[in-house]
Design a protein around this motif. Structure first.
Motif, PDB file in Angstrom:
ATOM      1  N   ALA A 158      -0.068  11.968  15.429  1.00  0.00           N
ATOM      2  CA  ALA A 158       0.640  12.450  16.384  1.00  0.00           C
ATOM      3  C   ALA A 158       2.275  12.438  16.137  1.00  0.00           C
ATOM      4  O   ALA A 158       2.903  13.403  16.474  1.00  0.00           O
ATOM      5  N   GLY A 159       2.660  11.347  15.352  1.00  0.00           N
ATOM      6  CA  GLY A 159       4.028  11.356  15.093  1.00  0.00           C
ATOM      7  C   GLY A 159       4.270  12.573  14.115  1.00  0.00           C
ATOM      8  O   GLY A 159       5.177  13.336  14.220  1.00  0.00           O
ATOM      9  N   ARG A 160       3.230  12.864  13.018  1.00  0.00           N
ATOM     10  CA  ARG A 160       3.562  13.952  12.223  1.00  0.00           C
ATOM     11  C   ARG A 160       3.510  15.287  12.551  1.00  0.00           C
ATOM     12  O   ARG A 160       4.312  16.169  12.594  1.00  0.00           O
ATOM     13  N   GLU A 215      14.886  20.386   2.511  1.00  0.00           N
ATOM     14  CA  GLU A 215      13.806  20.746   3.451  1.00  0.00           C
ATOM     15  C   GLU A 215      12.892  19.792   3.046  1.00  0.00           C
ATOM     16  O   GLU A 215      12.466  19.326   1.989  1.00  0.00           O
ATOM     17  N   ALA A 216      12.318  19.108   4.174  1.00  0.00           N
ATOM     18  CA  ALA A 216      11.141  18.284   3.928  1.00  0.00           C
ATOM     19  C   ALA A 216       9.784  18.880   3.403  1.00  0.00           C
ATOM     20  O   ALA A 216       9.536  20.106   4.069  1.00  0.00           O
ATOM     21  N   THR A 241      15.439   8.310  -2.479  1.00  0.00           N
ATOM     22  CA  THR A 241      14.932   7.685  -1.272  1.00  0.00           C
ATOM     23  C   THR A 241      15.217   8.281   0.034  1.00  0.00           C
ATOM     24  O   THR A 241      16.181   8.801   0.163  1.00  0.00           O
ATOM     25  N   VAL A 242      14.495   8.562   1.066  1.00  0.00           N
ATOM     26  CA  VAL A 242      14.616   9.213   2.263  1.00  0.00           C
ATOM     27  C   VAL A 242      15.229   8.178   3.080  1.00  0.00           C
ATOM     28  O   VAL A 242      14.894   7.078   3.416  1.00  0.00           O
ATOM     29  N   LEU A 243      16.556   8.760   3.628  1.00  0.00           N
ATOM     30  CA  LEU A 243      17.562   7.945   4.235  1.00  0.00           C
ATOM     31  C   LEU A 243      17.374   8.263   5.824  1.00  0.00           C
ATOM     32  O   LEU A 243      17.730   7.465   6.806  1.00  0.00           O
ATOM     33  N   TRP A 290       6.418  12.972   4.624  1.00  0.00           N
ATOM     34  CA  TRP A 290       6.197  12.187   5.596  1.00  0.00           C
ATOM     35  C   TRP A 290       5.785  10.878   5.469  1.00  0.00           C
ATOM     36  O   TRP A 290       6.317   9.832   6.255  1.00  0.00           O
ATOM     37  N   PRO A 291       5.080  10.212   4.522  1.00  0.00           N
ATOM     38  CA  PRO A 291       4.781   8.804   4.302  1.00  0.00           C
ATOM     39  C   PRO A 291       6.164   7.901   4.104  1.00  0.00           C
ATOM     40  O   PRO A 291       6.109   6.913   4.470  1.00  0.00           O
ATOM     41  N   ALA A 292       7.454   8.550   3.796  1.00  0.00           N
ATOM     42  CA  ALA A 292       8.557   8.106   3.667  1.00  0.00           C
ATOM     43  C   ALA A 292       9.449   7.832   5.113  1.00  0.00           C
ATOM     44  O   ALA A 292      10.100   7.082   5.220  1.00  0.00           O
ATOM     45  N   ILE A 293       8.880   9.039   5.961  1.00  0.00           N
ATOM     46  CA  ILE A 293       9.503   9.251   7.323  1.00  0.00           C
ATOM     47  C   ILE A 293       8.867   8.171   8.253  1.00  0.00           C
ATOM     48  O   ILE A 293       9.603   7.646   9.082  1.00  0.00           O
TER      49      ILE A 293
END
Lengths: 162, 162
Positions: B38-40, B5-6, B60-62, B11-14
Motif C-alpha cells: 500500500a505504501g508503494r 527520478e526514483a 544512500t537515499v536521504l 523503493w526498498p531504501a524509501i
C-alpha cells in the motif's frame, strides 16, 4: 421528493445529467470528456462512501450526491461530498435537500467535519447554498480553475464542523 | 546531495523511513498501519506523476518526494507534492532541496500552481519551510487532524502560484 441510497440501477438515470454538467466544464474538475464507465467509477461509491439520489413521486431521479472520507488515517473524520442536480429540475430545492440529508448522514456515520475541495467561485448559487448550510470559505486557490468563459478563476475550499 | 527520478529499485531504501514517518502518525494522513504494498502504491507515481529521491555521494537515499496533478480537468494545472526525509538525515537541508527541485519540475511540467492539502499545524518546521519557499497558508481545516499527542489540531492548506 424523497432521498434514498442509490443502487447500480440508478446510474442510467444519473448519467445523462452528470454528462451534461461535466461536459459544460463550468463547475466540476472532472475531465470534460470522460466516458460513462469513468463517470460511474467516480460517482457510484463503495462503502464507507455512499451515493444518494433525490427522486420525485414518480421515481424520476432529480439529482444525486456522493459522500465519503476526504482524507485517510488521522484525517479520516473529515467527510467530502459532491452534488449534481438535473438542470431540468433546477430551482426546486433539490440541491438543498441533498445537502441537508448528506450533513445528517455524515454526522450519523461519525464524521466530525465536511470539506468541499473545489467550489468554483463563479458558481455563486452553490457558494450561497453551502454558506446557508453552515459552510465557510476557509481558503481560495487563486486561478485554480480554468473556466471556459471567464478564464482562470478561484476554487474555494469550503468547510464546516458537524 | 543529488536529486534524481526514483526507480522501482529505490523503493526498498524509501520504505524504512516512509514506514517510520507514517507509523508515528504525527505528520501524514496515511493509515498508520499501511503495509509495504500500500505504501508503494501511494508513493511510487506513474506519469504524469513523478517520484524523486535525494541521494548522497554514496548513493544512500536521504529523502524522497512525489508530485502530480492535485485536481483533474480544468483544475489539472494545480500540482500536488509530498515529502519524506529520513529522520537520520534531518537538518541537512534535504527537505528544502527536494522542495526547490519539485517547484522547478512543476514549472517545467507546465503546472501553474502547487497545493499541499494537509500540512499538520503542529508540524511547524514543515510550515516554516514551505513559507520560505513561497507558499501561503490559504486556509486551515480546524480540528482536521487527530494528533496522537495534541488531540484535534488544524490541517493547513498551503498554496502558491508558480
Amino acid at each position: 421528493m424523497r432521498i434514498r441510497e442509490a443502487t447500480a440501477d440508478d446510474w442510467p438515470a444519473i448519467w445523462p445529467f452528470f454528462r451534461t454538467i461535466v461536459a459544460a466544464g463550468e463547475t466540476y474538475t472532472y475531465p470534460q470528456d470522460l466516458d460513462e464507465a469513468a463517470g460511474r467509477g467516480l460517482w457510484m461509491q463503495e462503502p464507507p462512501g455512499r451515493t444518494l439520489v433525490a427522486v420525485d413521486e414518480d421515481g424520476t431521479v432529480l439529482g444525486s450526491a456522493k459522500m465519503g472520507p476526504n482524507h485517510m488515517g488521522r484525517g479520516a473524520h473529515i467527510a467530502n461530498a459532491s452534488f449534481m442536480v438535473d438542470p431540468d429540475s433546477g430551482r426546486k430545492g433539490v440541491g438543498r435537500a441533498l445537502g441537508e440529508h448528506v450533513l445528517r448522514l455524515a454526522r450519523q456515520d461519525g464524521y466530525r467535519a465536511m470539506q468541499f475541495n473545489a467550489v468554483v467561485e463563479t458558481n455563486t448559487r452553490a457558494v450561497a447554498l453551502w454558506k446557508s448550510l453552515g459552510f465557510d470559505i476557509v481558503g481560495t486557490l487563486h486561478e485554480g480553475f480554468e473556466h471556459p468563459e471567464h478564464g482562470f478563476v478561484g476554487l474555494h475550499i469550503m468547510y464546516r464542523l458537524l
